[in-house]
Design a protein around this motif. Sequence first.
Motif, PDB file in Angstrom:
ATOM      1  N   PRO A  83      21.568  17.370  42.937  1.00 48.85           N
ATOM      2  CA  PRO A  83      20.128  17.250  42.702  1.00 48.85           C
ATOM      3  C   PRO A  83      19.433  18.604  42.831  1.00 48.85           C
ATOM      4  CG  PRO A  83      20.683  16.396  44.860  1.00 48.85           C
ATOM      5  CD  PRO A  83      21.985  16.716  44.178  1.00 48.85           C
ATOM      6  N   LEU A  84      18.295  18.717  42.170  1.00 47.48           N
ATOM      7  CA  LEU A  84      17.425  19.882  42.352  1.00 47.48           C
ATOM      8  C   LEU A  84      16.491  19.553  43.497  1.00 47.48           C
ATOM      9  CD1 LEU A  84      15.968  22.540  41.550  1.00 47.48           C
ATOM     10  CD2 LEU A  84      14.569  21.139  40.022  1.00 47.48           C
ATOM     11  N   ASN A  85      16.568  20.312  44.567  1.00 47.54           N
ATOM     12  CA  ASN A  85      15.685  20.141  45.728  1.00 47.54           C
ATOM     13  C   ASN A  85      14.762  21.349  45.772  1.00 47.54           C
ATOM     14  OD1 ASN A  85      16.951  17.724  46.762  1.00 47.54           O
ATOM     15  ND2 ASN A  85      18.684  19.030  47.236  1.00 47.54           N
ATOM     16  N   ALA A  86      13.450  21.098  45.730  1.00 45.27           N
ATOM     17  CA  ALA A  86      12.502  22.200  45.638  1.00 45.27           C
ATOM     18  C   ALA A  86      11.182  21.859  46.320  1.00 45.27           C
ATOM     19  CB  ALA A  86      12.255  22.546  44.170  1.00 45.27           C
ATOM     20  N   ILE A  87      10.399  22.904  46.549  1.00 50.55           N
ATOM     21  CA  ILE A  87       9.016  22.782  46.996  1.00 50.55           C
ATOM     22  C   ILE A  87       8.150  23.101  45.781  1.00 50.55           C
ATOM     23  CG2 ILE A  87       7.223  23.670  48.541  1.00 50.55           C
ATOM     24  CD1 ILE A  87       9.486  22.369  50.067  1.00 50.55           C
ATOM     25  N   VAL A  88       7.182  22.233  45.482  1.00 51.77           N
ATOM     26  CA  VAL A  88       6.304  22.453  44.330  1.00 51.77           C
ATOM     27  C   VAL A  88       4.848  22.379  44.766  1.00 51.77           C
ATOM     28  CG1 VAL A  88       7.995  21.514  42.693  1.00 51.77           C
ATOM     29  CG2 VAL A  88       6.217  20.016  43.622  1.00 51.77           C
ATOM     30  N   GLU A  89       3.992  23.007  43.970  1.00 52.91           N
ATOM     31  CA  GLU A  89       2.542  22.891  44.156  1.00 52.91           C
ATOM     32  C   GLU A  89       1.962  22.262  42.899  1.00 52.91           C
ATOM     33  OE1 GLU A  89      -1.422  25.617  44.539  1.00 52.91           O
ATOM     34  OE2 GLU A  89       0.383  26.320  45.546  1.00 52.91           O
ATOM     35  N   ILE A  90       1.154  21.237  43.080  1.00 53.13           N
ATOM     36  CA  ILE A  90       0.588  20.496  41.949  1.00 53.13           C
ATOM     37  C   ILE A  90      -0.542  21.298  41.311  1.00 53.13           C
ATOM     38  CG2 ILE A  90      -0.642  18.408  41.271  1.00 53.13           C
ATOM     39  CD1 ILE A  90       0.915  16.980  43.513  1.00 53.13           C
ATOM     40  N   ASN A  91      -0.421  21.481  39.986  1.00 50.89           N
ATOM     41  CA  ASN A  91      -1.421  22.221  39.214  1.00 50.89           C
ATOM     42  C   ASN A  91      -2.376  21.314  38.465  1.00 50.89           C
ATOM     43  OD1 ASN A  91      -0.167  24.643  39.877  1.00 50.89           O
ATOM     44  ND2 ASN A  91       1.179  24.526  38.118  1.00 50.89           N
ATOM     45  N   ARG A  92      -1.865  20.161  38.015  1.00 55.01           N
ATOM     46  CA  ARG A  92      -2.684  19.276  37.173  1.00 55.01           C
ATOM     47  C   ARG A  92      -2.260  17.831  37.391  1.00 55.01           C
ATOM     48  NH1 ARG A  92      -0.998  20.893  32.429  1.00 55.01           N
ATOM     49  NH2 ARG A  92       0.231  19.063  31.939  1.00 55.01           N
ATOM     50  N   VAL A  93      -3.243  16.937  37.454  1.00 49.90           N
ATOM     51  CA  VAL A  93      -3.021  15.493  37.550  1.00 49.90           C
ATOM     52  C   VAL A  93      -3.798  14.857  36.411  1.00 49.90           C
ATOM     53  CG1 VAL A  93      -3.321  13.421  38.961  1.00 49.90           C
ATOM     54  CG2 VAL A  93      -2.808  15.628  40.068  1.00 49.90           C
ATOM     55  N   THR A  94      -3.084  14.181  35.497  1.00 50.02           N
ATOM     56  CA  THR A  94      -3.713  13.580  34.325  1.00 50.02           C
ATOM     57  C   THR A  94      -3.403  12.090  34.282  1.00 50.02           C
ATOM     58  OG1 THR A  94      -3.347  15.656  33.124  1.00 50.02           O
ATOM     59  CG2 THR A  94      -3.910  13.707  31.810  1.00 50.02           C
TER      60      THR A  94
END
Length: 99
Positions: free
Chosen positions: A69-80
């Motif tokens: 699996p790809l395990n990562a930390i992300v920051e949300i830029n857009r919610v549509t």
Amino acid sequence: MPESTDHRKFSRSTTECNMVFTHPSTGAKGTAISLNLSAAGILFKTHEKLTQGCSLEISVQSVNPNTPPLNAIVEINRVTPIEDNLYEIAATIEGIKGV
């Protein structure tokens, strides 16, 4: 020939895979389906309304059982909102986590 308006640094790959996410501050978990992925970001859909600017820990499960699996930390830029109780989320990959 029409000019492309896509100014991304990295190309996207279609990745319709199951994924789970965790809010690091609360430990709350959710599920999603990834739509596409690049070296710098991910697009996914989920029934949970997330907040722009928040961070998540994600784990994207490959359809190939031999691929980890790809395990990562992300920051949300857009919610549509895309349908009733379904949201499309664009996020920047801030870091990759070890398995």
